[in-house]
Design an enzyme around this catalytic site. Structure first.
Site, short mmCIF file in Angstrom:
data_model
loop_
_atom_site.label_atom_id
_atom_site.label_comp_id
_atom_site.label_asym_id
_atom_site.label_seq_id
_atom_site.Cartn_x
_atom_site.Cartn_y
_atom_site.Cartn_z
N TRP A 117 0.84 -1.22 0.00
CA TRP A 117 0.00 0.00 0.00
C TRP A 117 0.86 1.26 0.00
CZ3 TRP A 117 -3.93 -2.61 -1.21
CH2 TRP A 117 -4.42 -3.67 -0.46
N ARG B 65 -30.58 23.76 -11.39
CA ARG B 65 -31.49 22.64 -11.66
C ARG B 65 -32.93 23.01 -11.27
NH1 ARG B 65 -32.68 18.07 -14.47
NH2 ARG B 65 -33.78 16.54 -13.17
N GLN C 230 -26.15 12.75 -3.95
CA GLN C 230 -27.62 12.73 -3.78
C GLN C 230 -28.26 13.99 -4.35
OE1 GLN C 230 -29.03 10.07 -2.55
NE2 GLN C 230 -31.13 10.80 -2.54
N GLU D 101 -3.27 6.27 6.55
CA GLU D 101 -2.59 6.89 7.71
C GLU D 101 -3.30 6.53 9.02
OE1 GLU D 101 -0.50 10.44 7.67
OE2 GLU D 101 -0.13 10.41 5.52
N1 CAA Z 1 4.59 9.36 19.19
C1 CAA Z 1 5.70 8.80 19.72
N2 CAA Z 1 5.72 7.58 20.29
C2 CAA Z 1 4.56 6.91 20.35
C3 CAA Z 1 3.36 7.43 19.83
C4 CAA Z 1 3.40 8.72 19.23
N3 CAA Z 1 2.30 9.28 18.71
N4 CAA Z 1 2.37 6.55 20.04
C5 CAA Z 1 2.92 5.50 20.66
N5 CAA Z 1 4.24 5.72 20.85
C6 CAA Z 1 5.23 4.83 21.49
C7 CAA Z 1 4.69 4.22 22.76
O1 CAA Z 1 4.94 5.04 23.87
C8 CAA Z 1 5.45 2.92 22.83
O2 CAA Z 1 6.74 3.18 23.35
P1 CAA Z 1 7.33 2.32 24.65
O3 CAA Z 1 7.35 0.90 24.19
O4 CAA Z 1 8.70 2.89 24.84
O5 CAA Z 1 6.37 2.60 25.75
C9 CAA Z 1 5.63 2.53 21.36
O6 CAA Z 1 5.49 3.73 20.60
C10 CAA Z 1 4.60 1.53 20.90
O7 CAA Z 1 3.34 2.11 21.13
P2 CAA Z 1 2.07 1.25 21.52
O8 CAA Z 1 2.42 0.23 22.56
O9 CAA Z 1 0.95 2.20 21.80
O10 CAA Z 1 1.83 0.47 20.16
P3 CAA Z 1 0.56 -0.34 19.70
O11 CAA Z 1 1.11 -1.34 18.79
O12 CAA Z 1 -0.31 -0.77 20.83
O13 CAA Z 1 -0.36 0.71 18.93
C11 CAA Z 1 -0.98 2.06 17.12
C12 CAA Z 1 0.09 1.65 18.10
C13 CAA Z 1 -1.59 3.37 17.59
C14 CAA Z 1 -2.07 1.04 16.93
C15 CAA Z 1 -0.18 2.23 15.85
O14 CAA Z 1 0.36 1.01 15.45
C16 CAA Z 1 -0.94 2.84 14.71
O15 CAA Z 1 -1.08 4.07 14.64
N6 CAA Z 1 -1.42 1.98 13.81
C17 CAA Z 1 -1.98 2.46 12.57
C18 CAA Z 1 -0.89 2.37 11.53
C19 CAA Z 1 -1.00 3.44 10.54
O16 CAA Z 1 -1.40 4.57 10.80
N7 CAA Z 1 -0.58 3.12 9.33
C20 CAA Z 1 -0.58 4.08 8.30
C21 CAA Z 1 0.32 3.67 7.22
S1 CAA Z 1 0.93 5.03 6.35
C22 CAA Z 1 -0.17 5.36 5.13
O17 CAA Z 1 -1.28 4.95 5.10
C23 CAA Z 1 0.36 6.35 4.21
C24 CAA Z 1 -0.08 6.44 2.85
O18 CAA Z 1 0.05 5.57 2.05
C25 CAA Z 1 -0.60 7.76 2.40
#
Ligand code: CAA
Length: 384
Positions: free
Chosen positions: A155, A267, A341, A368
């Site tokens: 993706w 329209r 619509q 994202e």
């Molecule tokens: N900034 C900095 N650090 C962060 C953070 C942030 N916003 N959010 C979390 N962290 C840190 C946490 O503190 C944690 O650190 P420690 O282990 O040191 O405590 C670490 O990152 C892991 O965080 P989580 O334990 O919260 O991780 P998780 O796996 O439970 O959840 C999530 C994270 C929010 C689900 C994340 O994985 C997420 O945002 N998922 C969605 C993925 C995404 O947005 N993908 C988009 C792809 S890009 C795209 O689409 C672009 C395109 O083509 C246009």
């Protein structure tokens, strides 16, 4: 911030003019042919709107986050595909702004600023979508002065047209999110190839492809920040760029509302313009309110994003960027559906632009981070 500055207003005017002249006339064809609009890219480069955020010290325009939002919003009002040029250039390069050495920025930002290279962002994989860290399989193994990459990214927006890629890969499998590192990979690196373009519902002119790494050897100096910092850099990046997806959604929604407003005044049914019927007016009012509410939240989040870029501690950026992305993309889906619509049968055919806008709007609820993940992020911020 309750009003845009004169500079921001002037920027909006300038982008709207360019979008009206050079981008809007191309939007239907770009959607029909699914070809990347190189002419639009050149027009954006000429105006320095393709990567406005690159700092001046690296040859860029040094635009603030709100300026990027205005550019993306106004380009998306005409053509969502084209708005991915400034949006993805920002997404791919913010990891370097946040984490890279001066040398790495010196190497990669000037070509981006000059319009010689675009930048993409590679986090997702076939098994790593919402669970971006847990499902990650792409490996980067240190070998002397190099890293060797193996794996698949999926993706990836603007894959194949971008020259540079910020790629997240596992360097230490035992450490979960803290075992992921970020690298710059260049088109042309050995063993780095692309999958076939996906056939998508919308944003058709922006290629979405897989990236394949087959023993891809890159210099160790392409590591962004330190080993193990990659996932946090990736999430901190999204804190800034989810605001740009909100901007894209706003632009798509505004384009649909503007088109529908013109249509309902022309329209005629039952002997008068359909704009004279209260049922239609209530729909228009709801559409406008949804857009305007999302717009102010997005601009407020952009102001926070800018402060964070200047090193300030702004704890609510994570919350606000997820909130504006969700509010604006849900608004865009609702508004574009209502625009279809309002046009009735005409809305459902591709002689009119609103069906394209409705298809384009859908992705803003997905990429994202899905809006379900955004709500989870918002709730975590509220409850912590
Ligand atoms: N900034 C900095 N650090 C962060 C953070 C942030 N916003 N959010 C979390 N962290 C840190 C946490 O503190 C944690 O650190 P420690 O282990 O040191 O405590 C670490 O990152 C892991 O965080 P989580 O334990 O919260 O991780 P998780 O796996 O439970 O959840 C999530 C994270 C929010 C689900 C994340 O994985 C997420 O945002 N998922 C969605 C993925 C995404 O947005 N993908 C988009 C792809 S890009 C795209 O689409 C672009 C395109 O083509 C246009």
């Amino acid at each position: 911030m309750f009003a845009l500055s004169e500079e921001h207003e002037a920027l909006r005017e300038a982008v709207r003019e360019l979008a009206t002249e050079k981008i809007a006339p191309r939007a239907a064809e770009v959607d029909r042919t699914a070809e990347f609009p190189w002419d639009v890219y050149e027009a954006l480069v000429k105006a320095e709107f393709h990567a406005l955020h690159v700092p001046e010290e690296y040859g860029g325009a040094g635009g603030d986050a709100l300026s990027s939002v205005l550019v993306i919003e106004e380009v998306a009002r005409a053509c969502a595909t084209s708005s991915l040029i400034p949006a993805v250039n920002k997404l791919g390069s913010v990891p370097l702004m946040l984490g890279a050495s001066h040398e790495l920025k010196q190497k990669y930002f000037p070509p981006l600023a000059r319009g010689e290279a675009m930048f993409s962002y590679a986090l997702s994989e076939p098994e790593a979508g919402s669970d971006a860290s847990g499902g990650m399989r792409t490996r980067a193994v240190r070998a002397g002065d190099t890293y060797v990459l193996n794996g698949v990214k999926r993706w990836i927006t603007n894959a194949g047209v971008s020259k540079y890629y910020t790629v997240m890969a596992v360097t230490d499998p035992g450490k979960g999110a803290n075992g992921i590192s970020a690298f710059v990979v260049e088109d042309g690196d050995p063993g780095f190839t692309f999958g076939a373009p996906e056939h998508k519902l919308g944003i058709k002119g922006s290629p979405t492809r897989e990236l394949y790494f087959d023993n891809t050897v890159i210099p160790a100096g392409r590591l962004i920040g330190a080993e193990g910092e990659g996932f946090k850099i990736a999430l901190r990046t999204l804190d800034h760029t989810r605001v740009t997806i909100a901007a894209q959604a706003l632009g798509i929604a505004q384009g649909a509302l503007d088109y529908a407003l013109g249509y309902v005044k022309e329209r005629k049914q039952f002997g008068k313009a359909i704009a004279d019927f209260q049922g239609i007016q209530f729909m228009l009012a709801d559409m406008a309110m949804k857009i305007e509410g999302a717009r102010y939240l997005t601009y407020a989040a952009a102001a926070r994003s800018e402060r964070v870029m200047h090193g300030e501690n702004v704890p609510d950026l994570t919350y606000l960027s997820s909130a504006c992305k969700t509010l604006a993309s849900d608004a865009a889906m609702a508004v574009t559906t209502d625009a279809v619509q309002l046009l009735g049968g005409y809305g459902y055919v591709n002689d009119y632009p609103v069906e394209r806008m409705m298809r384009d709007a859908k992705i803003t609820q997905i990429y994202e981070g899905t809006n379900q993940i955004q709500r989870m992020v918002i709730a975590r911020q509220l409850l912590k």
